[in-house]
Design a protein around this motif. Structure first.
Motif, PDB file in Angstrom:
ATOM      1  N   LEU A   1      39.759  49.961  35.977  1.00 28.55           N
ATOM      2  CA  LEU A   1      39.177  48.522  35.492  1.00 28.55           C
ATOM      3  C   LEU A   1      38.094  48.429  34.560  1.00 28.55           C
ATOM      4  CD1 LEU A   1      39.511  47.108  38.944  1.00 28.55           C
ATOM      5  CD2 LEU A   1      41.262  46.678  37.289  1.00 28.55           C
ATOM      6  N   LYS A   2      37.695  49.654  33.886  1.00 27.19           N
ATOM      7  CA  LYS A   2      36.697  49.527  32.799  1.00 27.19           C
ATOM      8  C   LYS A   2      37.424  49.506  31.428  1.00 27.19           C
ATOM      9  CE  LYS A   2      32.789  51.656  35.052  1.00 27.19           C
ATOM     10  NZ  LYS A   2      31.960  52.831  35.348  1.00 27.19           N
ATOM     11  N   GLU A   3      38.623  49.743  31.566  1.00 24.02           N
ATOM     12  CA  GLU A   3      39.567  49.302  30.216  1.00 24.02           C
ATOM     13  C   GLU A   3      40.531  48.370  30.604  1.00 24.02           C
ATOM     14  OE1 GLU A   3      42.721  50.609  28.608  1.00 24.02           O
ATOM     15  OE2 GLU A   3      43.215  50.489  30.723  1.00 24.02           O
ATOM     16  N   PRO A   4      41.055  47.361  29.760  1.00 18.28           N
ATOM     17  CA  PRO A   4      41.673  46.446  30.145  1.00 18.28           C
ATOM     18  C   PRO A   4      42.841  46.563  30.244  1.00 18.28           C
ATOM     19  CG  PRO A   4      40.467  45.970  28.084  1.00 18.28           C
ATOM     20  CD  PRO A   4      40.439  47.326  28.335  1.00 18.28           C
TER      21      PRO A   4
ATOM     22  N   ARG B   1      45.159  48.927  31.927  1.00 16.68           N
ATOM     23  CA  ARG B   1      45.864  49.671  33.078  1.00 16.68           C
ATOM     24  C   ARG B   1      46.464  48.632  34.013  1.00 16.68           C
ATOM     25  NH1 ARG B   1      41.815  54.491  35.017  1.00 16.68           N
ATOM     26  NH2 ARG B   1      43.361  54.720  36.748  1.00 16.68           N
ATOM     27  N   ILE B   2      45.585  47.554  34.231  1.00 18.74           N
ATOM     28  CA  ILE B   2      46.147  46.571  35.037  1.00 18.74           C
ATOM     29  C   ILE B   2      47.242  46.005  34.352  1.00 18.74           C
ATOM     30  CG2 ILE B   2      45.805  44.184  35.589  1.00 18.74           C
ATOM     31  CD1 ILE B   2      42.870  44.346  35.853  1.00 18.74           C
ATOM     32  N   GLU B   3      47.688  45.899  33.317  1.00 16.05           N
ATOM     33  CA  GLU B   3      48.822  45.383  32.632  1.00 16.05           C
ATOM     34  C   GLU B   3      50.020  46.152  32.945  1.00 16.05           C
ATOM     35  OE1 GLU B   3      48.878  41.953  31.304  1.00 16.05           O
ATOM     36  OE2 GLU B   3      47.145  42.250  32.397  1.00 16.05           O
TER      37      GLU B   3
ATOM     38  N   GLY C   1      42.019  49.746  43.434  1.00 14.35           N
ATOM     39  CA  GLY C   1      43.067  48.243  43.458  1.00 14.35           C
ATOM     40  C   GLY C   1      43.448  47.802  42.309  1.00 14.35           C
ATOM     41  N   THR C   2      43.694  48.636  41.084  1.00 11.00           N
ATOM     42  CA  THR C   2      44.303  48.166  39.900  1.00 11.00           C
ATOM     43  C   THR C   2      45.738  47.572  40.269  1.00 11.00           C
ATOM     44  OG1 THR C   2      43.561  50.114  39.082  1.00 11.00           O
ATOM     45  CG2 THR C   2      44.517  48.697  37.644  1.00 11.00           C
ATOM     46  N   GLY C   3      46.649  48.029  41.206  1.00 13.40           N
ATOM     47  CA  GLY C   3      47.899  47.840  41.472  1.00 13.40           C
ATOM     48  C   GLY C   3      48.002  46.364  42.252  1.00 13.40           C
ATOM     49  N   LEU C   4      47.105  46.266  43.066  1.00 16.23           N
ATOM     50  CA  LEU C   4      47.101  45.146  44.026  1.00 16.23           C
ATOM     51  C   LEU C   4      46.433  43.865  43.166  1.00 16.23           C
ATOM     52  CD1 LEU C   4      45.655  44.780  47.570  1.00 16.23           C
ATOM     53  CD2 LEU C   4      45.195  43.131  46.104  1.00 16.23           C
ATOM     54  N   ILE C   5      45.377  44.162  42.306  1.00 16.46           N
ATOM     55  CA  ILE C   5      45.116  43.287  41.355  1.00 16.46           C
ATOM     56  C   ILE C   5      46.149  42.915  40.379  1.00 16.46           C
ATOM     57  CG2 ILE C   5      43.614  42.649  39.568  1.00 16.46           C
ATOM     58  CD1 ILE C   5      41.666  44.761  40.985  1.00 16.46           C
TER      59      ILE C   5
ATOM     60  N   LEU D   1      38.044  41.092  42.921  1.00 16.16           N
ATOM     61  CA  LEU D   1      39.287  40.764  42.604  1.00 16.16           C
ATOM     62  C   LEU D   1      40.276  41.044  43.606  1.00 16.16           C
ATOM     63  CD1 LEU D   1      39.366  41.775  38.688  1.00 16.16           C
ATOM     64  CD2 LEU D   1      39.057  39.404  39.950  1.00 16.16           C
ATOM     65  N   ILE D   2      40.048  42.384  44.229  1.00 13.09           N
ATOM     66  CA  ILE D   2      40.815  42.726  45.351  1.00 13.09           C
ATOM     67  C   ILE D   2      40.832  41.991  46.578  1.00 13.09           C
ATOM     68  CG2 ILE D   2      41.207  44.575  47.039  1.00 13.09           C
ATOM     69  CD1 ILE D   2      40.041  46.687  45.057  1.00 13.09           C
ATOM     70  N   LEU D   3      39.658  41.578  46.867  1.00 14.51           N
ATOM     71  CA  LEU D   3      39.115  40.702  48.120  1.00 14.51           C
ATOM     72  C   LEU D   3      39.711  39.452  47.923  1.00 14.51           C
ATOM     73  CD1 LEU D   3      35.624  41.965  48.848  1.00 14.51           C
ATOM     74  CD2 LEU D   3      37.716  42.151  50.527  1.00 14.51           C
ATOM     75  N   ARG D   4      39.740  38.663  46.608  1.00 16.46           N
ATOM     76  CA  ARG D   4      40.219  37.312  46.326  1.00 16.46           C
ATOM     77  C   ARG D   4      41.752  37.184  46.465  1.00 16.46           C
ATOM     78  NH1 ARG D   4      38.477  35.843  40.309  1.00 16.46           N
ATOM     79  NH2 ARG D   4      36.285  35.882  41.107  1.00 16.46           N
TER      80      ARG D   4
END
Ligand code: PLP
Length: 413
Positions: free
Chosen positions: A215-218, A220-222, A250-254, A321-324
């Motif tokens: 999450l410190k680079e934008p 991986r979430i994509e 939590g990258t995958g969940l987000i 973001l995970i909790l949200r």
């Protein structure tokens, strides 16, 4: 012959900007970024109206079954920047015997062990490395519990980017070896993943390497977002009732939560969302504690320990973001003991012939626990994420032998 159009055909791209996940502040696309000025993850934003006009379900259905079929919803603009090792679509495997035994409805496992480097980390890192290539980054560094480092090393070596990787000293042997074999400089560090992360941050000023931490680079979430895109497409543009996700950073969940919002915006799915369940180990459950306390941010978990190394993450930068996502989806966060993880792994292997990784087995243990205590309805269609191949992990020895020179009592075998 073009063996995979997704890798060779130019397609329109729709990234408009990046946005701070906390403050909403905008950042320009096509530039190197880490966290926002507020120290929070950046999210990639698209012209979703444009995607809606450009992409139809039928056009998608005709494309090769890999991650790059979703190009209009991905950040890589040019085909020459795609760094691919063959990111096949992963199957949804049904577990009918276990569903029947537990009294639940359909139980599906999304088997991410089929991806390059044997884990779902390939999804995030193929995107991060492709974008690093596009942006001219020459050296990437990362703290890892194993699988993410392996995927980074593989993709970076494939396109000639140098990598330096730090793992906690007790990271599974196979992961440290594969990272080294795949061309990275890899070090064991006497600490946990966040201690390794500090080394990456400290070394940046001296080496100029790019900090590729979760999450410190934008981007991986994509990449991880494609789990949600794929899942919805595989279910006929429907979402399941509930998803169990083994949660570390939590990258995958987000990412999946973002995917569902984007799919609704382009008219591919409706309003229904799966309940998102963050699964952690009892020995490292900062999200579960924060969820139970009703707070937005999670405190660091001290003395973190679990056999599921991938989810041993004492503190996550994307905690809110995970909790949200968990709360907005009416899901929950749940911790399972190591003994339940081991028992789950054995049970799924024995009864369904499916060898999970420990983190995947944690989702099965959590499903079982939630079905028993009523948090999951008996009629719920559930999807578990098996995020790595079970073959990567130490397996119990088999001690029985036969002497072929002596009479064998076959009836007793
Ligand atoms: C096998 C496995 N499962 C789960 C995770 C946690 O994934 P995430 O960081 O997306 O929460 C990891 C991360 O290292 C992993 O290697």
């Amino acid at each position: 012959m073009q063996y995979d159009d997704n890798l060779t055909t130019d397609r329109p791209t729709f990234v408009t900007h990046l946005e701070c996940s906390m403050t909403g502040e905008h950042y320009p696309a096509d530039q190197i970024h880490n966290l926002s000025r507020a120290g929070k993850p950046l999210l990639v934003r698209y012209d979703l109206g444009g995607v809606k006009k450009a992409l139809s379900k039928d056009a998608l259905a005709r494309r090769e079954p890999d991650l790059w079929r979703y190009r209009e919803l991905l950040p890589v603009r040019k085909v020459e920047d795609i760094v691919s090792l063959g990111e096949a679509m992963t199957p949804l495997v049904s577990m009918p015997k276990l569903a029947k035994k537990l009294g639940g409805a359909e139980l599906l496992v999304k088997d991410e062990g089929r991806l390059p480097t044997g884990s779902f980390k390939a999804r995030g890192l193929v995107m991060a490395v492709s974008m690093a290539k596009a942006l001219g980054i020459r050296h990437m560094a990362m703290p890892t519990n194993g699988n993410a480092g392996a995927a980074l090393a593989a993709y970076a070596s494939h396109c000639g980017i140098k990598t330096t990787i730090f793992c906690p000293e007790d990271t599974p042997e196979v992961n440290v070896s594969e990272i080294g074999l795949q061309g990275a400089a890899v070090y064991r560090v006497n600490g946990l993943i966040d201690d390794c992360g500090k080394l990456v941050a400290e070394g940046k000023a001296v080496t100029g390497w790019f900090d590729t931490s979760t999450l410190k680079e934008p981007y991986r979430i994509e990449g991880k977002k494609t789990m949600g895109l794929e899942l919805a497409e595989q279910l006929g543009w429907e979402v399941p009732d509930i998803i169990f996700y083994p949660t570390g950073g939590g990258t995958g969940l987000i990412g999946m939560w973002k995917a569902f919002a984007e799919l609704e915006a382009i008219g591919f799915i409706g309003k229904k969302r799966p309940r998102m369940v963050a699964v952690q180990a009892s020995g490292c459950a900062p999200m579960v504690r924060a969820y139970d306390e009703g707070v937005e941010h999670a405190r660091r978990w001290e003395d973190a320990h679990t056999i599921a190394a991938g989810i041993r993450v004492p503190q996550a930068v994307g905690d809110f973001l995970i909790l949200r996502a968990v709360r907005e989806s009416n899901g929950f966060a749940i911790a399972v003991d190591d003994s339940a993880i081991s028992a789950g792994l054995d049970e799924v292997a024995r009864e369904e012939g499916f060898l999970m990784c420990p983190e995947g087995a944690a989702t099965y243990a959590a499903y079982k626990q939630s079905l028993a205590d009523g948090r999951v309805k008996k009629s719920d269609q559930a999807v578990l994420f098996n995020c790595a191949t079970g073959l990567k992990y130490p397996l119990p020895p088999i001690t029985k032998t036969l002497d072929r020179h002596k009479p064998i009592d076959f009836a007793a075998l």
